[in-house]
Design an enzyme around this catalytic site. Structure first.
Site, PDB file in Angstrom:
ATOM      1  N   LYS A  44       0.839  -1.194   0.000  1.00 21.19           N
ATOM      2  CA  LYS A  44       0.000   0.000   0.000  1.00 21.19           C
ATOM      3  C   LYS A  44       0.879   1.251   0.000  1.00 21.19           C
ATOM      4  O   LYS A  44       2.085   1.181   0.243  1.00 21.19           O
ATOM      5  CB  LYS A  44      -0.920   0.001   1.221  1.00 21.19           C
ATOM      6  CG  LYS A  44      -0.190   0.091   2.548  1.00 21.19           C
ATOM      7  CD  LYS A  44      -1.150   0.078   3.726  1.00 21.19           C
ATOM      8  CE  LYS A  44      -0.389   0.200   5.053  1.00 21.19           C
ATOM      9  NZ  LYS A  44      -1.311   0.277   6.199  1.00 21.19           N
ATOM     10  N   TYR A 276      14.169  30.717   6.728  1.00 19.33           N
ATOM     11  CA  TYR A 276      13.036  31.507   7.219  1.00 19.33           C
ATOM     12  C   TYR A 276      13.020  31.609   8.743  1.00 19.33           C
ATOM     13  O   TYR A 276      13.212  30.624   9.446  1.00 19.33           O
ATOM     14  CB  TYR A 276      11.718  30.879   6.755  1.00 19.33           C
ATOM     15  CG  TYR A 276      11.511  30.909   5.258  1.00 19.33           C
ATOM     16  CD1 TYR A 276      11.520  32.107   4.556  1.00 19.33           C
ATOM     17  CD2 TYR A 276      11.311  29.734   4.551  1.00 19.33           C
ATOM     18  CE1 TYR A 276      11.336  32.138   3.182  1.00 19.33           C
ATOM     19  CE2 TYR A 276      11.115  29.730   3.180  1.00 19.33           C
ATOM     20  CZ  TYR A 276      11.137  30.949   2.499  1.00 19.33           C
ATOM     21  OH  TYR A 276      10.954  30.969   1.141  1.00 19.33           O
ATOM     22  N   MET A 324      10.351  24.679   1.336  1.00 13.82           N
ATOM     23  CA  MET A 324       9.603  23.820   0.421  1.00 13.82           C
ATOM     24  C   MET A 324      10.509  22.982  -0.465  1.00 13.82           C
ATOM     25  O   MET A 324      10.232  21.803  -0.715  1.00 13.82           O
ATOM     26  CB  MET A 324       8.672  24.664  -0.449  1.00 13.82           C
ATOM     27  CG  MET A 324       7.790  23.836  -1.365  1.00 13.82           C
ATOM     28  SD  MET A 324       6.663  24.833  -2.372  1.00 13.82           S
ATOM     29  CE  MET A 324       5.561  25.492  -1.120  1.00 13.82           C
TER      30      MET A 324
END
Length: 388
Positions: A44, A276, A324
Site C-alpha cells: 500500500k 526563514y 519547500m
C-alpha cells in the site's frame, strides 16, 4: 512516480535508491521467522514510498504468496501492471469499484453489511463469485466489524455464499499495540479474534486463511501467525518500533537510501541568519551547504534544526527551517565540492543516518519518514535481477 531502472551517470538533484536485493532478502528472512504461515507482502501507499509494482514483483520472487493493498485502486493498478496471484484490498467506501475488483480476481475485505451488499450486487452484475474476507474489530477500533454485529454479518455472508454470490476466503483482524511488547491489548485482541473466528467457523464458514499478525507480530509473536502474516514496514527493512530492536537485530536491511547533490557551498560570516525566521544563526565564520530537497519532496518540516545528514563523511544537522524545496547544513568550515553527495538516510553502513534517526529527530515513526518521500524524487532501482 518517477523511476529509473539503473544508476544514472550524472548526479540527480535527489534520488531514492531502492535495493530490491535487500527487499527480497527481507522477505526470505520474514518467511523463515514465520514457517507455519504464508506471507502477504503489503505494498500500500506505493510500497511505503518504495514503488509498489517493483517491490511487489521482488516480493513475489522471494516467495510472498499474497499481495496486500489498502485501496482497491492500488490493487487494480497492480493487476494492470501484470501482477498475478492472490491479492487483498481492505479500505472501501460506498460506490467503490467492487465489480472491477471482482472481475480482476482481487479478494475484497468486508467490515459491515453495507459492504457485503455492495459486493453481492457487484457479483450479480459481473456474473461471477466475489472472493470476500470478513474483518473483525477485535479492539483496534478502526475498520472491522464489532463483535456485537459479527453474527449478523456472518449469517448474511453465508447466505450469499449459499447463493453462489460470494466465497468467504478469509477471516482477519489487526492489532493496535503489537509494536509495544507486553501490552495487555495484545492478548485481549488475540483472545477476541479466536472467539470470533470460532463463532464464524461454527456457523459454517470455511476460510482459506485466518490472519491478524502485522510486521511486529510476525517478528515477535509466533502464536499470532495462524495461516498468513501481513508484513509491511518490515519487508522494507525498517523496524516496526525501536522497542523491538534495530533492523539488524531483526535480521533485516533497509531498502531505501535517500540522497541529494549539494546545490551550493559558500562561506558565511558569524552572526548570519539561516532560512526563514532565522531560527539558526551562525556562531562564527563557516561554510554552508545547500541541500536541494524540502517539504515538497517529503522532508519533514519538523526536522528543522534537528534532521541529520551525512556530508563529506561527517554528520551535519539541518540548520534552520526546512523550506519547500531546500534546506541548509552548516559545514563548519569544510568545503566539499558542489554536487557532493548529501545522504539523508540509508542502511547506516557508511555511517549515514537511518530512517529511524530521522523519526527520532522529528518526533514521529520511521513509517512516516519513508512513505512521505514525494514524487519529485526519482526512485532508482538497484539489484533488480534475481540471481541464481
Amino acid at each position: 512516480m518517477s523511476e529509473t531502472a539503473a544508476v544514472p551517470t550524472a548526479p540527480l538533484r535527489a534520488r531514492a535508491e531502492i535495493d530490491l536485493g535487500a527487499l527480497r532478502a527481507n522477505v526470505r528472512a520474514l518467511r523463515s521467522r514465520t514457517p507455519g504461515a504464508s506471507l502477504m507482502a503489503v505494498v500500500k501507499s506505493d510500497g511505503y514510498g518504495h514503488g509498489a509494482v517493483r517491490c511487489a514483483r521482488a516480493a513475489r520472487e522471494a516467495g510472498a504468496a499474497w499481495l496486500g493493498t489498502a485501496t482497491p485502486e492500488e490493487a487494480l493498478a497492480l493487476r494492470a501492471a501484470g501482477l498475478p496471484g492472490r491479492m487483498l484490498c481492505w479500505l472501501w467506501v460506498p460506490g467503490g469499484p467492487w465489480r472491477q475488483a471482482i472481475e480482476a480476481d482481487i479478494d475484497v475485505s468486508l467490515s459491515g453489511l453495507w459492504a457485503l451488499r455492495e459486493a453481492v450486487a457487484a457479483s450479480r452484475a459481473a456474473g461471477r463469485t466475489a472472493r470476500v474476507q470478513l474483518k473483525a474489530d477485535t479492539g483496534l477500533g478502526r475498520n472491522g466489524c464489532q463483535p456485537a454485529d459479527w453474527p449478523e454479518l456472518v449469517a448474511e455472508a453465508l447466505r450469499a455464499e449459499a447463493d453462489g454470490l460470494v466465497r468467504i476466503t478469509g477471516l482477519w483482524s489487526h492489532f493496535a499495540c503489537a509494536d509495544e511488547p507486553g501490552h495487555p491489548s495484545i492478548a485481549a485482541q488475540l483472545d477476541r479474534f479466536r472467539e470470533m473466528v470460532a463463532y464464524a467457523e461454527d456457523q459454517g464458514v470455511r476460510p482459506e486463511v485466518r490472519h491478524i499478525a502485522n510486521s511486529p507480530a510476525a517478528l515477535t509473536l509466533p502464536e499470532t501467525h495462524f495461516d498468513l502474516v501481513r508484513t509491511g514496514i518490515a519487508m522494507y527493512g525498517v523496524s516496526p518500533s525501536p522497542e523491538l530492536g534495530t533492523p539488524a537485530d531483526l535480521g533485516l536491511r533497509p531498502v531505501m537510501t535517500l540522497s541529494a547533490s549539494l546545490a551550493l557551498v559558500k562561506h558565511a560570516p558569524g552572526g548570519h541568519g539561516i532560512s526563514y525566521g532565522h531560527h539558526y544563526v551562525t556562531a562564527g565564520d563557516t561554510t554552508l551547504g545547500l541541500v536541494p530537497v524540502g517539504y515538497a519532496d517529503g522532508i519533514p518540516r519538523h526536522a528543522s534544526g534537528t534532521g541529520p545528514v551525512l556530508v563529506d563523511g561527517k554528520w551535519r544537522t539541518v540548520a534552520g527551517r526546512v523550506a519547500m524545496d531546500q534546506f541548509v547544513v552548516d559545514l563548519g568550515g569544510d568545503e566539499p565540492e558542489v554536487g557532493a553527495e548529501a545522504v539523508l538516510f540509508g542502511p547506516g553502513d557508511r555511517g549515514e543516518p537511518t530512517a529511524e534517526d530521522w523519526a527520532q529527530a522529528c518526533g514521529t515513526i520511521a513509517y512516516e519518514i519513508v512513505t512521505r518521500i514525494g514524487t519529485r524524487v526519482p526512485r532508482v532501482y538497484v539489484n533488480g535481477e534475481e540471481l541464481g
